[in-house]
Design an enzyme around this catalytic site. Structure first.
Site, mmCIF file in Angstrom:
data_model
loop_
_atom_site.group_PDB
_atom_site.id
_atom_site.type_symbol
_atom_site.label_atom_id
_atom_site.label_comp_id
_atom_site.label_asym_id
_atom_site.label_seq_id
_atom_site.Cartn_x
_atom_site.Cartn_y
_atom_site.Cartn_z
ATOM 1 N NE ARG A 96 1.375 -5.653 10.758
ATOM 2 C CZ ARG A 96 2.447 -5.382 10.004
ATOM 3 N NH1 ARG A 96 3.615 -5.946 10.270
ATOM 4 N NH2 ARG A 96 2.361 -4.538 9.013
ATOM 5 C CE LYS A 109 -2.184 -1.039 3.852
ATOM 6 N NZ LYS A 109 -1.582 -2.357 4.137
ATOM 7 N NE ARG A 137 7.509 -2.906 6.806
ATOM 8 C CZ ARG A 137 6.200 -2.751 6.743
ATOM 9 N NH1 ARG A 137 5.666 -2.027 5.774
ATOM 10 N NH2 ARG A 137 5.432 -3.353 7.614
ATOM 11 N NE ARG A 148 5.542 -1.153 10.531
ATOM 12 C CZ ARG A 148 4.495 -1.036 9.726
ATOM 13 N NH1 ARG A 148 4.563 -0.261 8.656
ATOM 14 N NH2 ARG A 148 3.379 -1.691 9.964
ATOM 15 N NE ARG A 170 -5.221 -1.786 9.402
ATOM 16 C CZ ARG A 170 -4.079 -1.292 8.952
ATOM 17 N NH1 ARG A 170 -3.976 -0.028 8.653
ATOM 18 N NH2 ARG A 170 -3.041 -2.083 8.800
HETATM 19 P P1 G5P Z 1 0.184 0.176 8.991
HETATM 20 O O1 G5P Z 1 1.407 0.954 9.183
HETATM 21 O O2 G5P Z 1 -0.924 0.704 8.179
HETATM 22 P P2 G5P Z 1 -0.037 -2.286 7.496
HETATM 23 O O3 G5P Z 1 0.053 -3.495 8.338
HETATM 24 O O4 G5P Z 1 -1.360 -2.013 6.927
HETATM 25 O O5 G5P Z 1 0.644 -1.247 8.477
HETATM 26 P P3 G5P Z 1 2.277 -2.058 6.060
HETATM 27 O O6 G5P Z 1 2.981 -3.072 6.902
HETATM 28 O O7 G5P Z 1 2.659 -0.612 6.244
HETATM 29 O O8 G5P Z 1 0.757 -2.216 6.230
HETATM 30 P P4 G5P Z 1 2.150 -1.788 3.205
HETATM 31 O O9 G5P Z 1 2.122 -0.300 3.355
HETATM 32 O O10 G5P Z 1 0.946 -2.437 2.608
HETATM 33 O O11 G5P Z 1 2.503 -2.513 4.566
HETATM 34 O O12 G5P Z 1 3.379 -2.235 2.345
HETATM 35 P P5 G5P Z 1 4.771 -1.480 1.974
HETATM 36 O O13 G5P Z 1 5.371 -0.882 3.196
HETATM 37 O O14 G5P Z 1 4.583 -0.635 0.765
HETATM 38 O O15 G5P Z 1 5.610 -2.772 1.532
HETATM 39 C C1 G5P Z 1 6.010 -3.725 2.481
HETATM 40 C C2 G5P Z 1 7.508 -4.043 2.281
HETATM 41 O O16 G5P Z 1 7.653 -4.702 1.021
HETATM 42 C C3 G5P Z 1 8.409 -2.791 2.208
HETATM 43 O O17 G5P Z 1 9.674 -3.140 2.765
HETATM 44 C C4 G5P Z 1 8.541 -2.524 0.697
HETATM 45 O O18 G5P Z 1 9.744 -1.850 0.380
HETATM 46 C C5 G5P Z 1 8.528 -3.966 0.166
HETATM 47 N N1 G5P Z 1 7.969 -4.134 -1.189
HETATM 48 C C6 G5P Z 1 6.970 -3.462 -1.798
HETATM 49 N N2 G5P Z 1 6.753 -3.962 -3.025
HETATM 50 C C7 G5P Z 1 7.629 -4.992 -3.192
HETATM 51 C C8 G5P Z 1 7.906 -5.922 -4.252
HETATM 52 O O19 G5P Z 1 7.293 -5.898 -5.317
HETATM 53 N N3 G5P Z 1 8.874 -6.851 -4.024
HETATM 54 C C9 G5P Z 1 9.580 -6.914 -2.851
HETATM 55 N N4 G5P Z 1 10.533 -7.858 -2.712
HETATM 56 N N5 G5P Z 1 9.356 -6.059 -1.834
HETATM 57 C C10 G5P Z 1 8.406 -5.117 -2.002
HETATM 58 O O20 G5P Z 1 -0.449 -0.204 10.420
HETATM 59 C C11 G5P Z 1 0.340 -0.660 11.478
HETATM 60 C C12 G5P Z 1 -0.522 -0.894 12.681
HETATM 61 O O21 G5P Z 1 -1.122 0.326 13.103
HETATM 62 C C13 G5P Z 1 -2.460 0.115 13.555
HETATM 63 C C14 G5P Z 1 -2.653 -1.399 13.580
HETATM 64 O O22 G5P Z 1 -2.254 -1.884 14.835
HETATM 65 C C15 G5P Z 1 -1.695 -1.861 12.472
HETATM 66 O O23 G5P Z 1 -1.304 -3.213 12.611
HETATM 67 N N6 G5P Z 1 -3.411 0.773 12.637
HETATM 68 C C16 G5P Z 1 -4.735 0.789 12.795
HETATM 69 N N7 G5P Z 1 -5.546 0.237 13.752
HETATM 70 C C17 G5P Z 1 -6.881 0.413 13.618
HETATM 71 N N8 G5P Z 1 -7.430 1.096 12.592
HETATM 72 C C18 G5P Z 1 -6.662 1.677 11.618
HETATM 73 N N9 G5P Z 1 -7.236 2.351 10.602
HETATM 74 C C19 G5P Z 1 -5.246 1.527 11.710
HETATM 75 N N10 G5P Z 1 -4.217 1.953 10.936
HETATM 76 C C20 G5P Z 1 -3.105 1.475 11.506
HETATM 77 MG MG MG Z 2 2.263 1.020 5.008
#
Ligand code: G5P
Ligand code: MG
Length: 226
Positions: A170, A18, A126, A159, A91
């Site tokens: 998660r 995302k 990551r 993280r 979410r």
């Molecule tokens: P976050 O911070 O919103 P998540 O769990 O939704 O966390 P996250 O982990 O931030 O999502 P993302 O944004 O979907 O993941 O993905 P990203 O960071 O772009 O990519 C993940 C990794 O893969 C990175 O290292 C990137 O460089 C790599 N990558 C990307 N594309 C590729 C690819 O093609 N190949 C490879 N090899 N790598 C790749 O939420 C965190 C916590 O906050 C709370 C919750 O507790 C949650 O768990 N929270 C909420 N709680 C309630 N309601 C809400 N609305 C909440 N929002 C947050």
């Molecule tokens: Mg994210």
């Protein structure tokens, strides 16, 4: 792009890309990128009472309760104007309901559908620069200098919620609480889904879809915003 209003949500499991895809969307279409996780992590860094409470939920892989989340995002959204992308919010049903009572239905919801085994591997590699939220992956986009942020040279770190057992929690929380939102947006007629395993392959399809979407919107005389 001549639109004065464009409101997008990006959905997808933790680690689905995302943040990666949303940064590209926001840069290309000049949208404010509002990242719920970054807002919560900043609050944690402040060491406030609220920050300590948030840390408990986040490090266990649970969601922050809806009432807290809605209050935080409500404050955040006061000054963002009408061109934004929400990453990580809503979410849950109550969050989505509240959002749409406040601003009306969004223009588009982009969902990233990535296999869970691919996600687990990505999150192992990551690293983030906590103050800015800049994200690295040892395979996909490594920092120029090992262990350091490209812009500031400060250390990057894992993280706390990227430990394998927390990632499993998660993903389970996502399945139970967030995935059902897909139906909500499908029924509203705003959902667009993208499947794949690599962000660089998915991105051109997302870009093309949004370009076409915007050119259609541009032709409509006037849209209503709440
Ligand atoms: P976050 O911070 O919103 P998540 O769990 O939704 O966390 P996250 O982990 O931030 O999502 P993302 O944004 O979907 O993941 O993905 P990203 O960071 O772009 O990519 C993940 C990794 O893969 C990175 O290292 C990137 O460089 C790599 N990558 C990307 N594309 C590729 C690819 O093609 N190949 C490879 N090899 N790598 C790749 O939420 C965190 C916590 O906050 C709370 C919750 O507790 C949650 O768990 N929270 C909420 N709680 C309630 N309601 C809400 N609305 C909440 N929002 C947050
Ligand atoms: Mg994210």
């Amino acid at each position: 792009m001549s639109l004065s209003t464009f409101r997008v949500i990006i959905l997808g499991a933790p680690g689905s890309g995302k943040g990666t895809i949303a940064s590209r969307i926001c840069k290309t279409f000049q949208l404010n990128h509002i990242i719920s996780g970054d807002i919560l992590r900043k609050e944690q860094q402040n060491q406030s009472e609220l920050g300590k409470k948030l840390a408990e939920y986040i490090k266990s892989g649970a969601l922050v309760p809806d009432d807290i989340m809605i209050r935080i995002m409500g404050n955040e959204m006061k000054n963002v104007g009408n061109k934004w992308l929400l990453d990580g919010f809503p979410r849950t049903y109550p969050q989505a309901d509240k959002l749409h009572k406040e601003v009306g239905m969004v223009d588009s919801v982009v969902n990233l559908d990535i296999p869970f085994d691919v996600i687990r591997k990505r999150l192992e590699g990551r690293f983030i620069h906590a103050p800015s939220g800049r994200t690295y992956n040892l395979e996909f986009n490594p920092p120029k200098v090992s262990g350091k942020d490209d812009i500031t040279g400060e250390p990057i770190e894992r993280r706390a919620d990227d430990e394998p057992e927390v990632v499993m929690a998660r993903l389970k929380t996502y399945k139970e609480r967030t995935e059902p939102l897909l139906d909500y947006y499908r029924k509203a007629g705003v959902l667009k889904e993208f499947q794949g395993t690599e962000s660089n392959v998915i991105w051109p399809f997302v870009k093309e879809y949004l370009e076409q979407f915007i050119s259609q919107l541009d032709k409509q005389p006037k849209r209503k915003t709440a």
